[in-house]
Design an enzyme around this catalytic site. Structure first.
Site, PDB file in Angstrom:
ATOM      1  N   TYR A  28      55.860 -11.564  28.380  1.00  0.00           N
ATOM      2  CA  TYR A  28      55.807 -10.381  29.167  1.00  0.00           C
ATOM      3  C   TYR A  28      55.378  -9.061  27.957  1.00  0.00           C
ATOM      4  CZ  TYR A  28      58.158 -13.256  32.572  1.00  0.00           C
ATOM      5  OH  TYR A  28      58.480 -14.285  33.610  1.00  0.00           O
ATOM      6  N   HIS A  46      55.095  -4.023  33.437  1.00  0.00           N
ATOM      7  CA  HIS A  46      56.398  -4.167  33.553  1.00  0.00           C
ATOM      8  C   HIS A  46      57.489  -3.842  32.593  1.00  0.00           C
ATOM      9  CE1 HIS A  46      58.972  -4.440  37.169  1.00  0.00           C
ATOM     10  NE2 HIS A  46      59.493  -5.866  36.883  1.00  0.00           N
ATOM     11  N   PHE A  96      66.591 -10.347  32.029  1.00  0.00           N
ATOM     12  CA  PHE A  96      65.300 -10.053  32.920  1.00  0.00           C
ATOM     13  C   PHE A  96      65.473  -8.836  33.656  1.00  0.00           C
ATOM     14  CE2 PHE A  96      64.828 -14.132  31.085  1.00  0.00           C
ATOM     15  CZ  PHE A  96      63.239 -14.389  30.897  1.00  0.00           C
ATOM     16  N   ASN A 121      65.673  -8.221  37.003  1.00  0.00           N
ATOM     17  CA  ASN A 121      66.258  -8.275  38.250  1.00  0.00           C
ATOM     18  C   ASN A 121      67.803  -8.325  38.026  1.00  0.00           C
ATOM     19  OD1 ASN A 121      63.748  -8.590  39.290  1.00  0.00           O
ATOM     20  ND2 ASN A 121      64.103 -10.607  40.298  1.00  0.00           N
ATOM     21  N   ASP A 177      58.779   1.138  34.726  1.00  0.00           N
ATOM     22  CA  ASP A 177      57.551   1.330  35.189  1.00  0.00           C
ATOM     23  C   ASP A 177      57.731   1.855  36.608  1.00  0.00           C
ATOM     24  OD1 ASP A 177      58.623  -1.457  35.698  1.00  0.00           O
ATOM     25  OD2 ASP A 177      57.185  -1.587  36.851  1.00  0.00           O
ATOM     26  N   ASN A 189      63.245  -3.595  41.326  1.00  0.00           N
ATOM     27  CA  ASN A 189      64.497  -4.637  41.226  1.00  0.00           C
ATOM     28  C   ASN A 189      65.554  -4.288  40.043  1.00  0.00           C
ATOM     29  OD1 ASN A 189      63.717  -6.003  43.451  1.00  0.00           O
ATOM     30  ND2 ASN A 189      62.465  -7.324  42.338  1.00  0.00           N
TER      31      ASN A 189
END
Length: 185
Positions: free
Chosen positions: A15, A20, A60, A62, A87, A108
């Site tokens: 990632y 993100h 993460f 979420n 973001d 999220n």
């Protein structure tokens, strides 16, 4: 006086250069001295007499609220001295918008923070990533890497976002919003 600035993103090389993870990139502009810590990576800096705790959650996106709640409590920092950087699909690439509270707008990471810290009454710096995707491709877009043209322009936008973070701590939310939330910026 102590502040918590949280850059949102997802841990791991997969990632690293995605849209993100722009929150991670912003807080990384403020320090190169990161250490593993509970629920993420942590750095500590001082700016104009203020102590600033920088956090990149490893929970993460979420589950970002878990890390934010933990560090607010551990450092005894009130929510009015919390700034979350993330973001935003609803802003054009590179546009920055600071707000003192607001909806999660479908993000999220913000949803998790709202749920686990008791509401949306904290500052957030939204970093525009644009909306250049077809319906149903939002996840692929935010988890996609920057196109070459945007990647080339990214450092200047990251520097400006980092400047806004420091201004928030040194000069307060309202003064920083007045200075940086200009049309087109």
């Amino acid at each position: 006086m102590k502040f918590l600035i949280v850059g949102l993103g997802n841990p791991g090389a997969k990632y690293e250069d995605t849209r993100h993870n722009v929150g991670f990139r912003v807080v990384e502009r403020l320090s190169e001295d990161w250490s593993p810590a509970s629920h993420g990576a942590l750095a500590r800096i001082r700016h104009r007499g203020k102590q600033i705790v920088l956090l990149k959650p490893d929970t993460f996106m979420n589950l970002s609220g878990k890390a934010v709640r933990y560090w607010l409590q551990k450092e005894k920092i009130p929510k009015e001295r919390l700034l979350v950087v993330m973001d935003d699909l609803h802003l054009d690439f590179g546009h920055l918008r600071l707000r003192g509270k607001g909806s999660d707008a479908g993000h999220n990471g913000l949803k998790s923070i709202d749920q686990l810290t008791g509401g949306n009454n904290y500052a957030r710096l939204r970093f525009g990533i644009g909306r250049d995707f077809h319906p149903g491709q939002q996840a692929d877009y935010v988890l996609g890497e920057w196109p070459a043209e945007e990647f080339r322009d990214l450092p200047g936008h990251l520097d400006r976002a980092a400047e806004i973070c420091l201004s928030f701590c040194a000069h307060g939310l309202q003064n920083t919003m007045n200075k940086y939330n200009k049309k087109g910026g």
